[in-house]
Scaffold this active site. Structure first.
Site, PDB file in Angstrom:
ATOM      1  N   HIS A 200      50.507  70.007  46.564  1.00 42.68           N
ATOM      2  CA  HIS A 200      51.098  70.904  47.554  1.00 42.68           C
ATOM      3  C   HIS A 200      52.393  71.483  47.003  1.00 42.68           C
ATOM      4  CE1 HIS A 200      53.257  67.131  48.060  1.00 42.68           C
ATOM      5  NE2 HIS A 200      54.230  67.804  48.659  1.00 42.68           N
ATOM      6  N   ASP A 202      56.377  72.445  48.548  1.00 44.16           N
ATOM      7  CA  ASP A 202      57.233  72.182  49.702  1.00 44.16           C
ATOM      8  C   ASP A 202      57.636  73.514  50.334  1.00 44.16           C
ATOM      9  OD1 ASP A 202      57.134  69.457  49.191  1.00 44.16           O
ATOM     10  OD2 ASP A 202      58.938  69.496  47.935  1.00 44.16           O
ATOM     11  N   ARG A 267      55.020  52.121  44.577  1.00 46.55           N
ATOM     12  CA  ARG A 267      55.957  53.225  44.341  1.00 46.55           C
ATOM     13  C   ARG A 267      56.665  53.550  45.652  1.00 46.55           C
ATOM     14  NH1 ARG A 267      57.139  57.921  41.293  1.00 46.55           N
ATOM     15  NH2 ARG A 267      57.621  59.715  42.641  1.00 46.55           N
TER      16      ARG A 267
END
EC number: 1.14.11.13
Length: 327
Positions: A200, A202, A267
């Site tokens: 994607h 932002d 993570r």
């Protein structure tokens, strides 16, 4: 204890990985303490839409404390974490990213920066977490404004705060996200990697990313190939967002990025999204046009943000606002 269910091919998206992951050495590096920072920022935004910053002035012990408290939160029983949800849009969420069917190997907290209390868990540890979050968000806003002012200087446009004033505005629509990608040894399925957060861009102006020392973050180059970004827990990474792409009339390009889940180590990433006020009109800056035709139709941040809620992660959301193809 994290209780995300085992991934199945029906739920999640996999990426074929026939080669060991190698880290790119070409990531632009900007030392914020050096006089050439403004020039390097502009070049990085033009070439990559992405760069790494060092000498940022954020104390590492403060970062480590927040990371530790975040891990404590995500290790709570699932029923406790869900008291801070569902993420609609703010609060705790897991697996589902947005409202349109995107799934990832992830759990997260999505918070607005305009409220002190925007998730509903309470207790001594959670209060400490909340306090650290508040301090960190303030530090991120200050860093964002420093970077945006350097960006304007590098572009030789006035006023210097043409970008940062949108972040400093009391009505700014900045967001803060904490993403946790649990370790899952079962992920090594048929030589494939599991998508933690799908590809994607932002939508905001810029976003500031910091993660622990676990790999998984990748960016897409202009030719469509993906490169892995070496993890560095002491540095921050800056993504150009769609709004900045429009404001620079396509001179800067928003960077397409994704996270591949790590089978061995968890993570944890923290992202500060610099959004303008909802009523702000987003259009190419006249000072950057110089007689050029505008590539984009004007829109308000509210209009664009609303359109993102109706799209999938990977969609080209700016496509609906292009006048002519951005090159």
């Amino acid at each position: 204890m994290v209780l995300l269910s085992k991934p199945t091919s029906e739920q999640y998206t996999y990426v074929r990985n026939n080669m060991p992951i190698t880290f790119s050495s070409s990531i632009p590096l900007v030392d914020l303490s050096k006089p050439d920072a403004k020039t390097l920022i502009v070049k990085a935004c033009e070439d990559f839409g992405f760069f790494k910053v060092i000498n940022h002035g954020i104390p590492l012990d403060a970062i480590s404390q927040l990371e530790s408290e975040a891990f404590k939160f995500f290790s709570l029983p699932q029923t406790e974490k869900e008291k801070a949800g569902p993420a609609n849009p703010f609060g705790y969420g897991n697996k589902r990213i947005g409202l349109n069917g995107d799934i990832g190997w992830i759990e997260y907290l999505l918070l607005t920066t305009n409220q002190d209390h925007n998730f509903s868990l309470y207790g001594e540890d959670i209060d400490k977490f909340r306090g650290l979050l508040k301090d960190y968000k303030c530090a991120m806003r200050n860093m964002a404004c420093e970077i945006l002012d350097l960006m304007a200087e590098g572009l030789k446009i006035q006023p210097k705060n043409v970008f940062s004033k949108l972040v400093m505005d009391k009505q700014s629509d900045c967001l803060f996200r904490v993403n946790h990608y649990p370790a899952c040894p079962e992920l090594a399925i048929n030589g494939e990697n599991l998508i933690g957060f799908g590809e994607h861009t932002d939508p905001q102006i810029i976003s500031i990313l910091r993660s622990n020392n676990t790999s998984g973050f990748q960016i897409s180059l202009r030719d469509g190939s993906w490169i892995s970004v070496p993890p560095d827990h002491s540095s921050f990474f800056i993504n150009v967002g769609d709004s900045l792409q429009v404001m620079t009339n396509g001179r800067f390009k928003s960077v397409r990025h994704r996270v591949l889940a790590n089978g061995i180590d968890p993570r944890l990433s923290m992202i500060y999204f610099c959004g303008p006020p909802l009523s702000e009109k987003i259009a190419p800056l006249p000072s950057l046009m110089k007689g050029k035709e505008s590539l984009y139709k004007e829109f308000t941040w509210f209009e664009y943000k609303s359109s993102t809620y109706g799209s999938r992660l990977a969609d080209n959301r700016l496509g609906n606002y292009e006048r002519i193809a951005a090159t």
